[in-house]
Design an enzyme around this catalytic site. Structure first.
Site, PDB file in Angstrom:
ATOM      1  N   HIS A  84       5.290  12.286   0.370  1.00 33.96           N
ATOM      2  CA  HIS A  84       4.927  12.679  -0.997  1.00 33.96           C
ATOM      3  C   HIS A  84       3.416  12.687  -1.211  1.00 33.96           C
ATOM      4  O   HIS A  84       2.932  13.288  -2.157  1.00 33.96           O
ATOM      5  CB  HIS A  84       5.688  11.864  -2.058  1.00 33.96           C
ATOM      6  CG  HIS A  84       5.197  10.473  -2.311  1.00 33.96           C
ATOM      7  ND1 HIS A  84       5.774   9.361  -1.742  1.00 33.96           N
ATOM      8  CD2 HIS A  84       4.212  10.004  -3.103  1.00 33.96           C
ATOM      9  CE1 HIS A  84       5.156   8.279  -2.171  1.00 33.96           C
ATOM     10  NE2 HIS A  84       4.199   8.629  -2.999  1.00 33.96           N
ATOM     11  N   ASP A 221       9.948   8.979   4.223  1.00 32.46           N
ATOM     12  CA  ASP A 221       8.780   9.424   3.453  1.00 32.46           C
ATOM     13  C   ASP A 221       7.472   9.326   4.256  1.00 32.46           C
ATOM     14  O   ASP A 221       6.631   8.483   3.978  1.00 32.46           O
ATOM     15  CB  ASP A 221       8.693   8.582   2.168  1.00 32.46           C
ATOM     16  CG  ASP A 221       7.834   9.243   1.100  1.00 32.46           C
ATOM     17  OD1 ASP A 221       7.086  10.173   1.443  1.00 32.46           O
ATOM     18  OD2 ASP A 221       7.921   8.820  -0.065  1.00 32.46           O
ATOM     19  N   SER A 624       1.049   3.949  -1.936  1.00 35.40           N
ATOM     20  CA  SER A 624       1.855   4.874  -1.154  1.00 35.40           C
ATOM     21  C   SER A 624       1.124   5.221   0.126  1.00 35.40           C
ATOM     22  O   SER A 624      -0.046   5.581   0.089  1.00 35.40           O
ATOM     23  CB  SER A 624       2.115   6.149  -1.945  1.00 35.40           C
ATOM     24  OG  SER A 624       3.212   5.968  -2.764  1.00 35.40           O
TER      25      SER A 624
END
Ligand code: ARG
Ligand code: GLU
Length: 689
Positions: A84, A221, A624
């Protein structure tokens, strides 16, 4: 009696003493935490974590783009982050002929790696306490404005001097503890960063928004990039002559795996937290701000979903917009639930009572009451500004009108703008959102916060719907060809376009009546919070305080651990490929895995292939892509999310339920090899085993 003791303990631990695993610590001060880290299992030294003199783990961590983290895993600049985080770059390289978002992308040699304009990665060179230099010339008789200007001038000089120390440096001075302390951060910024690999979205975004912020999770991810430098290993713009960057340090990868209780450590850049604010701010967030924004976004998401479900083309157009509206929407819901469950407002009120008593006769006397009054004064205006941004500013045609007008005003062509706007614009969605958002604003705002323009239009048309019909009929901004042909000569007419006029009326109202009040009170709140922060530190001199997150590099440590999301339920800390197959459903977009994964699984032997794990590290948005590191300092995972029950950790960390979610590095290796057939990348990686 026992019950009373327990509830007091619960309050003290949910706010007060930094309990186990709470905290995002400054790497430069990690020597203050290293004893605790080692007691919990860490085997390296403070110098191994952060050093300016020798290569340390910090040299293998980067700020990726403007809001994610990444880590270096080879001596040739190979970098890992989340899918992402790489999403928009993968999207930009995608077209109908080669849809890398859908099918994934794997460079089979260096020549196939794809350059990304505008993408940078920043290595922290050093961080340094510069409080004295920043405040040089400040005297207590100065007001906030004067103080700000002293800080601005001094910080400018400090950063300018720092940037002259080498090539490609960026420096910034950041306030910590509400401006009680200032640190200089010097980064080296590399700007030739190429895409090496990304799994298909059905792996990289598996579970989509359905599973987002949730455990058990099965999202692969990750995406892979490579940093390039000039022949002297210095930052350079993209060039065919550039060579793979040679880092000072890279992570070794551990395939040993994780189990409950293992030490973990997350090294990355959390964006924003507010752990030390007073009860009134928490109450406003939990009882007013979050619930109202959730309600408004529910309406928007429902409208988008309705059209996305009935058309494949619309689903593609709105998938990215829908995901970003949904991300905060879902996080806020977890946050409200978590704040209620941990009774954070009450716990803070109790803390404030004790603080107030202690503060009697000191410079902090009456401070919390004063802060409370400032919040009460600010919040109605703040609510109006939040409402404005979640309603009127959510109507696409209005912000498009504003962008077009200001672009033309600057003498630029709007062809490109029109092209990219209409590519992902579906007018029926926007019209329905227009009605829902303006109606909500009209119903929920106090009369004193309604612009005269709004009242005028509503009495002129009798209903929002009638107003909407007329506006979308008359505006030029729904017509791509006409917009693309606009020039400076059209400006006068555009000012009278109903979409631009509406945008402008609200903007003028906001800039004139709302923002100045909010800004003014926020400056006072900031000042009071600076005192309150210092007061809290004086009140609890034995407590270890960590500064709120501000996208600077931090260390969070804890251990792999399951949790109980609700009475009678317990979640184990590790997920496996078996769970992906259990969720697999070709009928549901978020759970439709690529056929290759089904085939591999059917071939047998991969039931226990690890996919994700959770741990007690205190992380936030911006973490992240952060490396998740084991006791030996080796890479075991990539952080990408938090569990729903624990999203209030930006305000209050509850060790019972706050967990970060990481991709198990062994799933990355599995996908690179079995799905991407790109195991040649392993040759340049260093494995710990
Ligand atoms: N919740 C994660 C974060 O805050 C992941 C967001 C991207 N994924 C998504 N399904 N929207 O960034
Ligand atoms: N997904 C978040 C990010 O993009 C991290 C999750 C969190 O907020 O902890 O940074």
């Amino acid at each position: 009696m026992k019950r009373i003791v327990l509830s007091v303990l619960a309050i003290v631990s949910s706010f007060g003493i930094a309990v186990a695993d709470e905290g995002m610590w400054l790497p430069a001060l990690i020597s203050q935490r290293i004893g605790d880290m080692r007691a919990k299992g860490f085997k390296l030294s403070a110098e191994d974590v952060y050093s300016v003199n020798q290569a340390s783990l910090k040299d293998a961590v980067v700020l990726f783009g403007g809001g994610c983290t990444g880590e270096i895993v080879s001596d040739e600049g190979l970098l890992l982050t989340n899918h992402h985080c790489g999403y928009s770059f993968i999207q930009r390289h995608s077209s109908v002929e080669h849809d890398y978002l859908k099918d994934g992308f794997w460079a089979m040699d260096r020549g196939q790696e794809l350059p990304n304009w505008g993408l940078t990665v920043s290595f922290l060179q050093r961080m340094e306490d510069v409080t004295d230099r920043v405040l040089d010339g400040f005297v207590p008789s100065m007001d906030e404005k004067q103080r700000d200007s002293v800080i601005r001038v001094n910080s400018g000089e400090i950063t300018r001097a720092a940037m002259e120390e080498g090539k490609g440096l960026r420096a910034s001075v950041e306030a910590l503890y509400y401006g009680n302390q200032y640190f200089l951060f010097v980064y080296k910024v590399y700007r030739d960063v190429r895409l090496v690999g990304a799994p298909p979205s059905s792996i990289g975004k598996f579970g989509g928004d359905t599973d987002n912020w949730m455990w058990p999770r099965h999202t692969g991810d990750f995406s892979i990039f490579r940093i390039y430098a000039d022949k002297d290993n210095e930052p350079a713009d993209y060039s065919e002559d550039n060579v793979p960057f040679r880092p000072r340090r890279s992570f070794k990868i551990s395939r040993a795996g994780v189990k409950e209780g293992d030490f973990t450590f997350v090294y990355g850049c959390p964006g924003s937290t507010k752990e030390y604010v007073m009860s009134e701010e928490v109450r406003y967030t939990a009882e007013i701000s979050d619930p109202e924004k959730i309600e408004l976004r529910t309406k928007r998401l429902d409208i988008q979903k309705k059209y996305m479900n009935s058309s494949q083309a619309v689903r593609i157009q709105y998938s990215s917009k829908n995901a970003s509206v949904s991300n905060a929407w879902k996080k806020w819901q977890g946050e409200v639930k978590g704040l209620r469950k941990t009774k954070t407002t009450a716990a803070k009120q109790e803390f404030e009572r004790r603080f107030g008593k202690w503060a009697e006769g000191t410079e902090y006397e009456g401070l919390v009451d004063k802060l409370g009054e400032l919040y009460s004064e600010r919040n109605p205006y703040f609510r109006a500004s939040e409402y404005y941004s979640e309603t009127v500013r959510a109507i696409e045609i209005l912000s498009f009108a504003s962008n077009v007008v200001s672009t033309i005003d600057r003498g630029r062509s709007v062809e490109g703008l029109a092209e990219s706007f209409f590519k992902d614009y579906y007018q029926p969605i926007d019209e329905e959102i227009f009605v829902a958002m303006i109606e909500a604003f009209d119903q929920k705002m106090e009369d004193r916060f309604k612009p005269g323009y709004l009242k005028g239009k509503l009495s002129e048309y009798g209903s929002v719907k009638a107003w909407k019909d007329d506006l979308y009929k008359k505006t030029v901004f729904t017509d791509k060809a006409r917009v693309a042909a606009l020039t400076k000569d059209d400006l006068e007419a555009l000012y009278k376009d109903p979409a631009y006029e509406l945008h402008n009326a609200f903007m003028t109202w906001y800039a004139g009546e709302i923002r100045p009040v909010v800004d003014n009170l926020n400056a006072k709140i900031r000042l009071a919070n600076r005192d309150y922060m210092r007061g809290q530190m004086a009140f609890e001199p034995d407590k270890a305080f960590y500064p709120d997150a501000n996208l600077t590099l931090r260390v969070a440590y804890g251990n792999v651990k399951g949790y109980s999301p609700a009475d009678g339920a317990y979640y184990a800390p590790v997920s496996t490929l078996k769970g992906i197959i259990e969720k697999d459903n070709p009928e549901i977009f978020d759970y439709n895995i690529p056929q290759v994964l089904r085939d591999i699984y059917a071939g047998g032997g991969y039931e226990d292939q690890p996919v994700c794990f959770i741990a007690t590290n205190h992380t936030s948005g911006g973490n992240s892509g952060s490396p998740v590191i084991n006791a030996d300092g080796n890479l075991i995972g990539i952080n990408f999310d938090r569990v729903w029950e624990g999203t209030m950790s930006d305000i209050a960390f509850d060790p019972e339920v706050c967990r970060n979610i990481s991709l198990d590095i062994r799933y990355l290796l599995f996908v690179v090899d079995k799905v991407g057939h790109a195991s040649y990348l392993f040759d340049e990686m260093n494995f710990a085993d």
